[in-house]
Design an enzyme around this catalytic site. Structure first.
Site, PDB file in Angstrom:
ATOM      1  N   GLU A  47     -59.596   8.498 -12.672  1.00 54.27           N
ATOM      2  CA  GLU A  47     -58.757   9.351 -11.988  1.00 54.27           C
ATOM      3  C   GLU A  47     -58.591   8.702 -10.585  1.00 54.27           C
ATOM      4  O   GLU A  47     -59.595   8.265 -10.179  1.00 54.27           O
ATOM      5  CB  GLU A  47     -59.405  10.676 -11.641  1.00 54.27           C
ATOM      6  N   LYS A 132     -51.169  15.794 -12.151  1.00 52.83           N
ATOM      7  CA  LYS A 132     -52.190  16.620 -12.296  1.00 52.83           C
ATOM      8  C   LYS A 132     -51.602  17.961 -12.119  1.00 52.83           C
ATOM      9  O   LYS A 132     -51.154  18.168 -10.825  1.00 52.83           O
ATOM     10  CB  LYS A 132     -53.525  16.447 -11.363  1.00 52.83           C
ATOM     11  N   CYS A 166     -59.263  14.723 -15.239  1.00 55.53           N
ATOM     12  CA  CYS A 166     -60.547  15.671 -14.794  1.00 55.53           C
ATOM     13  C   CYS A 166     -60.418  17.166 -15.262  1.00 55.53           C
ATOM     14  O   CYS A 166     -60.501  17.475 -16.398  1.00 55.53           O
ATOM     15  CB  CYS A 166     -60.584  15.569 -13.381  1.00 55.53           C
TER      16      CYS A 166
END
Length: 337
Positions: A47, A132, A166
């Site tokens: 990430e 994200k 994540c």
């Protein structure tokens, strides 16, 4: 008889050259070449690997951290842009599929940064740009949330590939939306999180999330996590001994490959830099699906229904005539069951 892809996957566990996008992209290109030389056809990076994670959100108060946001903005990259072109060329040169996390800045606002995962094809094409959806906890001080337009599974030579960053891997509906598009290979990108609460084991948390998605979906998961370099500790903590001890906490990173039975295909790598390689045979996903296919026979779509809105959400839409207004009112959406 149609055989599904068989290939070698590589999960890269590494630290960026902190807050230096040029040097970090150069490091990524070197690691792509190394993994490809070992036979990898899918290479997954951590990430926001380019150019690193905003640890100051956890070690400083928001006022202290504000100058660091500015520093990260200057070190973030445009998508598309020259750094992305360099990564695309590396994927093309080695004929590999690459997933890599970046900090993405945009032209319309100086206050917007995205936590973005790029999916690059073996011909150097930019297949996907996933932002994200929900920054986790203190991350909200840095990143703006993305929209559903990037929640896509991409058809690649290594199979139908989906990506999440994540904490998104704890979002059951986000994961289901990828499985319902036929995902068989899941790439999840993490950062080392030594700044978590005392009773939180990041390595265990990554393993649990990865095993859960693999087992529930009967898919292979390739998980890549960053590491904490001495450079990161020095940059963020300086002479603050409490912060230095916090950032040195063990079991803050895990990378590896998990199979459709939820078990690691090979031993995961914990904390240390390196590359985990594993052979993947997607034909191994077939028989487990006969038992539990949550996007097929092992569900009740007359009872449960998931609606996913994939409409892009720009900050402003300019309507120039009545035809445009009609089109705007009929914005498309995707419905997944």
């Amino acid at each position: 008889m149609r055989d599904l892809p068989r290939f070698t996957a590589a999960a890269v566990q590494s630290a960026p050259v902190y807050l230096d996008p040029a040097a970090t992209v150069d490091k990524a290109v070197t690691l792509i070449g190394e993994a490809a030389a070992h036979g990898a056809r899918l290479i997954v990076f951590p990430e926001v690997f380019v150019p690193g994670y905003p640890y100051w959100n956890w070690t400083m108060n928001p006022v202290q951290g504000s100058p660091w946001f500015e520093r990260l903005w200057h070190a973030s990259i445009e998508v598309p842009g020259p750094y992305v072109d360099t990564l695309r060329e590396a994927a093309r040169q080695h004929a590999v599929t690459v997933v890599i996390g970046v900090n993405e800045r945009v032209s319309h606002s100086l206050g917007v940064l995205y936590n973005t995962l790029l999916t690059l094809g073996p011909e150097g094409d930019l297949l996907g740009v996933h932002r994200k959806l929900v920054p986790t906890w203190a991350e909200k001080l840095t990143w703006t949330g993305g929209d559903g337009s990037s929640l896509q599974v991409h058809q690649t030579p290594v199979g139908p590939l989906g990506v999440l960053a994540c904490g998104e891997n704890t979002n059951t509906l986000a994961r289901f939306s990828l499985l319902a598009q036929g995902e068989l290979v899941h790439a999840s990108a993490y950062i080392a999180l030594p700044v978590a609460p005392d009773d939180y084991d990041m390595a265990d948390a990554i393993a649990v999330r990865t095993a859960a998605h693999s087992f529930e979906g009967k898919v292979f998961s390739v998980v890549a996590c960053s590491t904490i370099s001495p450079e990161i500790v020095d940059t963020i903590a300086g002479d603050d001994q409490d912060a230095r001890r916090m950032l040195a906490r063990p079991r803050s990173a895990l990378s590896g490959v998990f199979g459709p039975d939820g078990r690691p295909v090979t031993d995961p790598l914990i904390d240390d830099e390196g590359i985990v390689y594993a052979d993947i045979d997607l034909n191994r996903c077939i028989q487990p699906k006969q038992m539990h296919d949550i996007v097929g026979h092992y569900n009740r779509f007359d009872v449960f229904r998931l609606h996913v809105d994939t409409t892009p959400r720009p900050p402003v839409t300019f309507v120039t005539d009545q035809h445009d207004a009609a089109v705007e009112g009929d914005a498309p959406s995707m419905e997944e069951s």
